[in-house]
Design an enzyme around this catalytic site. Structure first.
Site, PDB file in Angstrom:
ATOM      1  N   VAL A   1      53.239  51.748 -29.997  1.00 24.29           N
ATOM      2  CA  VAL A   1      53.867  52.436 -28.880  1.00 24.29           C
ATOM      3  C   VAL A   1      55.161  53.035 -29.409  1.00 24.29           C
ATOM      4  CG1 VAL A   1      52.833  51.086 -27.008  1.00 24.29           C
ATOM      5  CG2 VAL A   1      54.961  50.294 -28.076  1.00 24.29           C
ATOM      6  N   SER A   2      55.693  54.012 -28.703  1.00 23.08           N
ATOM      7  CA  SER A   2      56.846  54.757 -29.214  1.00 23.08           C
ATOM      8  C   SER A   2      58.193  54.088 -28.979  1.00 23.08           C
ATOM      9  CB  SER A   2      56.873  56.157 -28.600  1.00 23.08           C
ATOM     10  OG  SER A   2      55.723  56.866 -28.990  1.00 23.08           O
TER      11      SER A   2
END
Length: 178
Positions: A8-9
């Site tokens: 995930v970012s």
């Protein structure tokens, strides 16, 4: 061994759904990062790539979890394949462990390469058309023609380049280029 990779970012985002899907698809070990996919240096991705062994399969829920750009994806998958490891993406139904899956992936890669080349051609055509109309791209110069002449005059008088840079509020490199 099926090895999962999740990403995930941001720290605020959750990996739970990806990890559950990877486990359901048979991942025996999972590496996970919380960092932008545009960053090439990712601790867990690098650890996973170092630990791959012949016959393993790297599994992701979507290929953009592995890389944000197709160029980066192709680079990572080339590394994976060089170590005789397969690659599977659940969402895109890509599986390089089968002949048909390798074909689909390489067709996909060829189309991406073609599109990159077409974008470059269109960009070059646009720049050429703009030049013919008298427009020049890029950042505006830090110093005007008159300012450049003044820089040369001051330098000829023996002024230090760093003093000249401070006077014009530009970098030392800008003064050196003049």
């Amino acid at each position: 061994m099926i090895i999962g990779y999740a990403r995930v970012s941001t720290e605020e985002q959750h990996l739970d759904a990806q990890i559950a899907a990877l486990k359901e698809a048979g991942a025996e070990r999972i590496f996970a990062d919380k960092i932008s996919g545009s960053k090439r240096k990712r601790l867990e991705l690098d650890r996973m790539l170092e630990q791959l062994r012949r016959g393993d399969v790297v599994l992701v829920t979507k290929y953009d979890r592995l890389a944000r750009s197709l160029t980066a994806l192709l680079e990572i998958v080339a590394h994976i394949e060089a170590t005789e490891v397969g690659f599977r993406s659940l969402a895109e139904d890509i599986d390089t462990t089968t002949p048909a899956g390798r074909l689909v992936f390489h067709v996909f890669a060829s189309i991406a390469q073609f599109e990159r080349e077409r974008i470059r051609e269109r960009t070059m055509e646009g720049l050429e058309a703009a030049r013919k109309k008298g427009r020049v791209g890029g950042r505006p110069p830090a110093l005007s023609k008159d300012q450049k002449a003044e820089v040369l005059r001051l330098k000829g008088e023996g002024r230090a380049m760093k003093d000249i840079a401070a006077l014009f509020k530009v970098s030392l490199a800008t003064v050196k280029r003049v």
